[in-house]
Design a protein around this motif. Structure first.
Motif, mmCIF file in Angstrom:
data_model
loop_
_atom_site.group_PDB
_atom_site.id
_atom_site.type_symbol
_atom_site.label_atom_id
_atom_site.label_comp_id
_atom_site.label_asym_id
_atom_site.label_seq_id
_atom_site.Cartn_x
_atom_site.Cartn_y
_atom_site.Cartn_z
ATOM 1 N N ALA A 1 0.814 -1.211 0.000
ATOM 2 C CA ALA A 1 0.000 0.000 0.000
ATOM 3 C C ALA A 1 0.849 1.263 0.000
ATOM 4 N N MET A 2 1.924 1.263 0.797
ATOM 5 C CA MET A 2 2.704 2.487 0.926
ATOM 6 C C MET A 2 3.271 2.974 -0.413
ATOM 7 N N PRO A 3 4.140 2.193 -1.073
ATOM 8 C CA PRO A 3 4.671 2.694 -2.347
ATOM 9 C C PRO A 3 3.618 2.764 -3.450
ATOM 10 N N LEU A 4 2.691 1.784 -3.483
ATOM 11 C CA LEU A 4 1.675 1.777 -4.530
ATOM 12 C C LEU A 4 0.738 2.972 -4.408
ATOM 13 N N ILE A 5 0.243 3.207 -3.205
ATOM 14 C CA ILE A 5 -0.717 4.288 -3.016
ATOM 15 C C ILE A 5 -0.038 5.644 -3.155
ATOM 16 N N VAL A 6 1.192 5.749 -2.649
ATOM 17 C CA VAL A 6 1.933 7.004 -2.843
ATOM 18 C C VAL A 6 2.080 7.296 -4.331
ATOM 19 N N TRP A 7 2.413 6.260 -5.111
ATOM 20 C CA TRP A 7 2.549 6.432 -6.558
ATOM 21 C C TRP A 7 1.211 6.806 -7.192
ATOM 22 N N MET A 8 0.121 6.130 -6.778
ATOM 23 C CA MET A 8 -1.204 6.417 -7.331
ATOM 24 C C MET A 8 -1.648 7.840 -7.013
ATOM 25 N N ILE A 9 -1.388 8.285 -5.800
ATOM 26 C CA ILE A 9 -1.760 9.648 -5.415
ATOM 27 C C ILE A 9 -0.954 10.655 -6.226
ATOM 28 N N TYR A 10 0.323 10.329 -6.428
ATOM 29 C CA TYR A 10 1.193 11.224 -7.198
ATOM 30 C C TYR A 10 0.730 11.306 -8.653
ATOM 31 N N MET A 11 0.328 10.168 -9.221
ATOM 32 C CA MET A 11 -0.066 10.120 -10.620
ATOM 33 C C MET A 11 -1.496 10.623 -10.843
ATOM 34 N N PHE A 12 -2.377 10.332 -9.922
ATOM 35 C CA PHE A 12 -3.786 10.723 -10.078
ATOM 36 C C PHE A 12 -4.147 11.706 -8.968
ATOM 37 N N ASP A 13 -4.953 11.258 -8.009
ATOM 38 C CA ASP A 13 -5.209 12.015 -6.793
ATOM 39 C C ASP A 13 -5.714 11.039 -5.735
ATOM 40 N N TRP A 14 -5.814 11.499 -4.486
ATOM 41 C CA TRP A 14 -6.168 10.584 -3.408
ATOM 42 C C TRP A 14 -7.606 10.095 -3.505
ATOM 43 N N ARG A 15 -8.505 10.873 -4.094
ATOM 44 C CA ARG A 15 -9.910 10.453 -4.200
ATOM 45 C C ARG A 15 -10.066 9.246 -5.137
#
Length: 439
Positions: free
Chosen positions: A153-167
């Motif tokens: 979750a940590m690296p994946l979600i950080v990457w997803m938030i960086y690429m898209f947004d947290w929502r």
């Protein structure tokens, strides 16, 4: 019957689904922690408010452990776990619509409602689907998924938030669980005997290796409040509380600790925060397997083995109290990795204990009771940590306090917990109950 069943290994398919359920469980609950630095800034939240939001999950999660365990024992783990994963997956997706403190708080409460059934159900499944000599191995295996979930979750979600947004990240992550639900209902059967593809050899291997053959529908689960008469239940609950208080730091405040106290940038934090969880995942599976080998080799009794591995794990967990006192980033991360690995060594035994001591058909409710008390550590831990950080401007005293609780955990398991054996209740109503480990 001593040879491993050669025609089928259905129980390990079941173990794989159990592992995936816990991995998804922790990915879903970890999204908020990974996104916390963004949420604090975007939604104007302070440290104390974020502490309450993180803790809200544990309020509903803790309170519903016993009902969830009762439901799983009474109506079956197939319904108990399947409905739970569907509920929490939907709650995770909706969290992407949060607008502030109140909505985040409410949705974290809803997430806890669904996730409450995961561990009690898995403990019950382990008791039904695996011989006793594989119990700690399977317990360590499925619980190790919590570290995998957090680590991914940590690296994946950080990457997803960086690429898209947290929502959008919340919505995508929540959808993964719904795919698991489809596979669960297609593959799982309530008991080994009920599975259409299992061989008679594997059924015999499982059932012949069990002291308590759970699954007989004519035997009702023991009332949860009756379990409180036994000292081993109290020791299991109190000891796991001290473990969880420390353990949940790694999925709540660790990202913020690394960014604010250690000065890491957001992307680097996402990678470093995963290291303690990855180490813990590997160590837990090894610890569970090793403890099973020790018990069934006859070198140590079940009681001595459980206490030995619990003590070793908690001694390792004490390293969390030393992490604030080094300026070396390498040493900080190393100490955190050892500490987290220690909590997982202990956890491999913690999740085997319900199967070791539970009365017939009561494993899920024993696990639920244990998890109710233990998750008070998750309910109050983030609040206490947030309050200490807000009052002192540092995480030092918060981590030292965690280490002090670990010491109490060692004392608890060594001296309060007695002989590890199944609790036995006389069948005739109103008769004196005979048990092991009676307080």
């Amino acid at each position: 019957m001593n040879t491993i069943a050669t025609k089928t290994r259905i129980r390990w398919w079941v173990a794989g689904l159990m592992w995936l359920a816990i991995a998804i469980n922790y990915i879903d609950r970890t999204v908020l922690s990974a996104a916390a630095p963004h949420l604090i800034k975007e939604l104007s939240l302070n440290a104390e408010m974020m502490g309450f939001i993180m803790a809200a999950f544990f309020w509903s999660y803790s309170l519903l452990q016993i009902p969830a365990g009762w439901f799983a024992d009474r109506f079956g783990q197939k319904k108990g776990l399947g409905l739970a994963v569907a509920w929490w997956s939907i709650a995770t997706s909706i969290m992407g619509l949060a607008t502030g403190f109140k909505s985040l708080l409410a949705l974290r409460l809803a997430l806890g409602v669904g996730e409450a059934a995961a561990y009690p159900s898995n403990a019950g499944i382990t008791a039904r689907w695996f011989p006793d000599k594989e119990r700690a191995t399977v317990s360590g295996l499925f619980d190790s998924a919590s570290k995998f979930g957090g680590a991914v979750a940590m690296p994946l979600i950080v990457w997803m938030i960086y690429m898209f947004d947290w929502r959008l990240t919340f919505m995508i992550i929540g959808a993964i669980g719904l795919v698991w639900v489809i596979a669960w209902y297609a593959i799982y059967a309530e008991n080994p005997e009920d599975h259409k593809r299992i061989s008679p050899q594997e059924v015999s291997y499982i059932r012949d290796g069990q002291v308590q053959k759970h699954g007989d529908k004519s035997v009702l689960p023991m009332k949860w409040y009756k379990l409180l008469r036994y000292r081993n239940i109290w020791a299991m609950c109190l000891g796991f509380f001290t473990i969880n208080y420390t353990s949940y730091f790694f999925i709540t405040w660790l990202p913020t600790y690394l960014v604010q106290e250690k000065g890491m940038d957001f992307i680097k934090m996402g990678m470093v925060a995963a290291l303690p969880l990855i180490c813990g995942m590997v160590i837990e599976v090894i610890a569970g397997w090793a403890s099973d080998r020790v018990v069934h080799s006859g070198r140590l009794s079940l009681t001595a083995t459980r206490k030995l591995f619990l003590t070793i794990g908690l001694l390792m967990a004490l390293c969390i109290g030393f992490a604030p006192f080094t300026d070396s980033m390498f040493m900080t991360v190393l100490l955190l990795c050892v500490a987290k690995s220690g909590t997982t060594v202990a956890a491999s035994q913690v999740w085997a204990l319900p199967g070791d001591v539970a009365p017939k058909n009561s494993v899920s409710i024993v696990a639920g009771l244990q998890n109710t008390v233990s998750n008070l550590g998750g309910a109050i831990g983030p609040i206490v940590t947030g309050a200490i950080v807000a009052a002192t401007g540092s995480f030092t005293f918060a981590l030292v306090f965690s280490a002090a609780l670990v010491v109490l955990g060692i004392v608890n398991y060594l001296f309060l917990m007695g002989k590890v054996e199944p609790i036995v209740e006389d069948v005739p109503a109103g008769t004196q109950q005979v048990s092991v480990g009676r307080a």
